[in-house]
Design a protein around this motif. Structure first.
Motif, mmCIF file in Angstrom:
data_model
loop_
_atom_site.group_PDB
_atom_site.id
_atom_site.type_symbol
_atom_site.label_atom_id
_atom_site.label_comp_id
_atom_site.label_asym_id
_atom_site.label_seq_id
_atom_site.Cartn_x
_atom_site.Cartn_y
_atom_site.Cartn_z
ATOM 1 N N LEU A 39 6.096 13.939 -5.662
ATOM 2 C CA LEU A 39 7.069 12.972 -6.313
ATOM 3 C C LEU A 39 6.891 13.049 -7.845
ATOM 4 N N GLU A 40 7.871 12.857 -8.475
ATOM 5 C CA GLU A 40 8.051 12.753 -9.789
ATOM 6 C C GLU A 40 8.257 11.524 -10.557
ATOM 7 N N ILE A 41 8.949 10.845 -9.820
ATOM 8 C CA ILE A 41 9.397 9.494 -10.218
ATOM 9 C C ILE A 41 9.378 8.498 -8.914
ATOM 10 N N ILE A 42 8.847 7.122 -8.991
ATOM 11 C CA ILE A 42 9.053 6.298 -8.088
ATOM 12 C C ILE A 42 9.559 5.306 -8.638
ATOM 13 N N MET A 43 10.717 4.637 -8.027
ATOM 14 C CA MET A 43 11.528 3.479 -8.551
ATOM 15 C C MET A 43 11.387 2.425 -7.491
ATOM 16 N N VAL A 44 11.118 1.324 -8.128
ATOM 17 C CA VAL A 44 10.959 0.247 -7.270
ATOM 18 C C VAL A 44 11.961 -0.977 -7.806
ATOM 19 N N ASP A 45 12.936 -1.530 -7.267
ATOM 20 C CA ASP A 45 13.822 -2.602 -7.327
ATOM 21 C C ASP A 45 13.150 -3.917 -7.017
ATOM 22 N N MET A 46 12.468 -4.335 -7.748
ATOM 23 C CA MET A 46 11.639 -5.802 -7.542
ATOM 24 C C MET A 46 12.325 -6.826 -7.460
ATOM 25 N N PRO A 47 11.768 -7.966 -6.507
ATOM 26 C CA PRO A 47 12.758 -9.169 -6.185
ATOM 27 C C PRO A 47 13.081 -9.714 -7.445
ATOM 28 N N GLY A 48 14.060 -10.506 -7.507
ATOM 29 C CA GLY A 48 14.762 -11.358 -8.640
ATOM 30 C C GLY A 48 13.721 -12.333 -8.757
ATOM 31 N N GLN A 49 13.502 -12.965 -10.039
ATOM 32 C CA GLN A 49 12.299 -13.821 -10.137
ATOM 33 C C GLN A 49 11.135 -13.393 -9.766
ATOM 34 N N LEU A 96 -3.478 -2.399 -10.510
ATOM 35 C CA LEU A 96 -2.262 -1.293 -10.146
ATOM 36 C C LEU A 96 -2.261 -0.603 -11.989
ATOM 37 N N PHE A 97 -2.626 -1.414 -12.896
ATOM 38 C CA PHE A 97 -2.602 -0.539 -14.175
ATOM 39 C C PHE A 97 -3.824 0.615 -14.202
ATOM 40 N N SER A 98 -4.925 0.214 -13.650
ATOM 41 C CA SER A 98 -6.075 1.146 -13.753
ATOM 42 C C SER A 98 -5.638 2.411 -12.708
ATOM 43 N N LEU A 99 -4.973 2.164 -11.600
ATOM 44 C CA LEU A 99 -4.837 3.026 -10.469
ATOM 45 C C LEU A 99 -3.933 3.824 -11.193
ATOM 46 N N LEU A 100 -2.818 3.588 -11.951
ATOM 47 C CA LEU A 100 -1.874 4.566 -12.601
ATOM 48 C C LEU A 100 -2.548 5.379 -13.689
ATOM 49 N N VAL A 101 -3.572 5.035 -14.298
ATOM 50 C CA VAL A 101 -4.227 5.648 -15.246
ATOM 51 C C VAL A 101 -5.035 6.676 -14.519
ATOM 52 N N ASP A 102 -5.561 6.374 -13.350
ATOM 53 C CA ASP A 102 -6.303 7.301 -12.615
ATOM 54 C C ASP A 102 -5.605 8.313 -12.198
ATOM 55 N N TYR A 103 -4.602 8.072 -11.517
ATOM 56 C CA TYR A 103 -3.604 9.088 -11.080
ATOM 57 C C TYR A 103 -2.641 9.723 -11.901
ATOM 58 N N GLN A 104 -2.884 9.419 -13.536
ATOM 59 C CA GLN A 104 -1.931 10.047 -14.430
ATOM 60 C C GLN A 104 -0.378 9.669 -14.498
ATOM 61 N N ASP A 158 0.857 -1.171 0.035
ATOM 62 C CA ASP A 158 0.179 0.196 0.060
ATOM 63 C C ASP A 158 0.807 1.313 -0.061
ATOM 64 N N LYS A 159 2.138 1.289 0.373
ATOM 65 C CA LYS A 159 2.996 2.232 0.530
ATOM 66 C C LYS A 159 3.145 2.837 -0.931
ATOM 67 N N ILE A 160 3.128 2.180 -1.979
ATOM 68 C CA ILE A 160 3.335 2.774 -3.276
ATOM 69 C C ILE A 160 1.993 3.405 -3.699
ATOM 70 N N LEU A 161 1.022 2.750 -3.456
ATOM 71 C CA LEU A 161 -0.343 3.272 -3.937
ATOM 72 C C LEU A 161 -0.607 4.608 -3.171
ATOM 73 N N GLN A 162 -0.225 4.659 -2.141
ATOM 74 C CA GLN A 162 -0.176 6.264 -1.373
ATOM 75 C C GLN A 162 0.562 7.194 -1.989
ATOM 76 N N ASP A 163 1.576 6.718 -2.332
ATOM 77 C CA ASP A 163 2.613 7.717 -3.177
ATOM 78 C C ASP A 163 2.106 8.439 -4.529
ATOM 79 N N LEU A 164 1.221 7.440 -5.087
ATOM 80 C CA LEU A 164 0.745 7.628 -6.617
ATOM 81 C C LEU A 164 -0.215 9.159 -6.351
ATOM 82 N N ASN A 165 -0.542 9.598 -4.910
ATOM 83 C CA ASN A 165 -1.282 10.903 -4.700
ATOM 84 C C ASN A 165 -0.208 11.993 -4.281
ATOM 85 N N ASN A 166 1.073 11.717 -4.091
ATOM 86 C CA ASN A 166 2.051 12.733 -3.400
ATOM 87 C C ASN A 166 2.251 13.595 -4.594
ATOM 88 N N ASP A 167 1.907 14.906 -4.710
ATOM 89 C CA ASP A 167 2.361 15.827 -5.643
ATOM 90 C C ASP A 167 3.734 16.208 -5.846
#
Length: 227
Positions: free
Chosen positions: A72-82, A96-104, A61-70
């Motif tokens: 921030l310009e770039i969120i970078m996520v180092d995902m786990p290997g595999q 997530l795909f829909s949320l990203l569209v909603d928050y532009q 949920d941390k990432i989802l909250q950041d989508l509404n943080n004016d």
């Protein structure tokens, strides 16, 4: 939003560090999440906000909250290997795909590859899952060699058709990379650190320069990565 994905030990964290340096030089407002080991980005704590993230313990949920943080310009996520299946499950569960569209926001998957066929299979599965909901940047990590035969024969034409961008990370000798690690500083600061041998600093400087040039020379990659 930039997510590094792919096999373990193919250079995901290194790519994130190099991107942080480049984006910071442009005064972009960035936040970085790391899944596996927060210490991996400890050298960057003084230049950018670093936070931990565990996809398997309900911290997403941390990432989802950041989508509404004016701020921030770039969120970078180092995902786990595999763990591609679990990553895809998370994206589906959070819509997530829909949320990203909603928050532009836009999403870019960044996948470094080696010559292992597993890298090609991972990319194939990722494309089949995400289709056209995201952007793709493939990083040819030349530490493993300069010819990526399986990728070229199996996936390259399809990858280009969907608008994927290719960039290169040239080879850096292990001794030079270990010298970077010993400084406990961001990679960009190592080129002026006199504790590193001058000849090492020269190689590191050109390695950084070549990576950044690879992005800038590829218009689509520059756009996908917010450069």
């Amino acid at each position: 939003m930039i997510m590094t994905v792919g096999d373990s030990r193919v250079g995901k964290s290194t790519v994130i560090k190099l991107l942080i340096d480049l984006l910071q030089s442009q005064n972009r407002k960035i936040k970085v999440y790391n899944h596996d080991n927060l210490q991996r980005f400890k050298a960057y704590e003084t230049v950018v906000t670093i936070d931990s993230l565990d996809f398997f313990r309900g911290e997403t949920d941390k990432i989802l909250q950041d989508l509404n943080n004016d701020e921030l310009e770039i969120i970078m996520v180092d995902m786990p290997g595999q763990y591609l299946e679990k990553i895809c499950q998370y994206i589906q569960r959070t819509d997530l795909f829909s949320l990203l569209v909603d928050y532009q926001w836009s999403l870019t998957f960044v996948q470094p590859i080696s010559q292992r066929i597993d890298c090609v299979n991972y990319l194939k599965s990722l494309l089949e899952f995400a289709i056209d909901n995201t952007n793709y940047v493939l990083v040819k990590n030349q530490y493993f060699g300069e010819i990526f035969r399986d990728y070229q024969e199996i996936m390259q034409s399809k990858f280009r058709i969907i608008g994927g961008a290719e960039i290169e990370l040239t080879r850096l000798h292990r001794d030079h990379y270990e010298a970077i690690e010993r400084t406990a500083k961001p990679i960009s600061q190592c080129v002026t650190d006199t504790s590193v041998y001058l000849v090492y600093r020269t190689y590191i400087y050109h390695w950084i320069k070549n990576f950044h040039a690879s992005i800038r020379n590829e218009t689509i990659a520059s756009k996908y990565l917010g450069i």
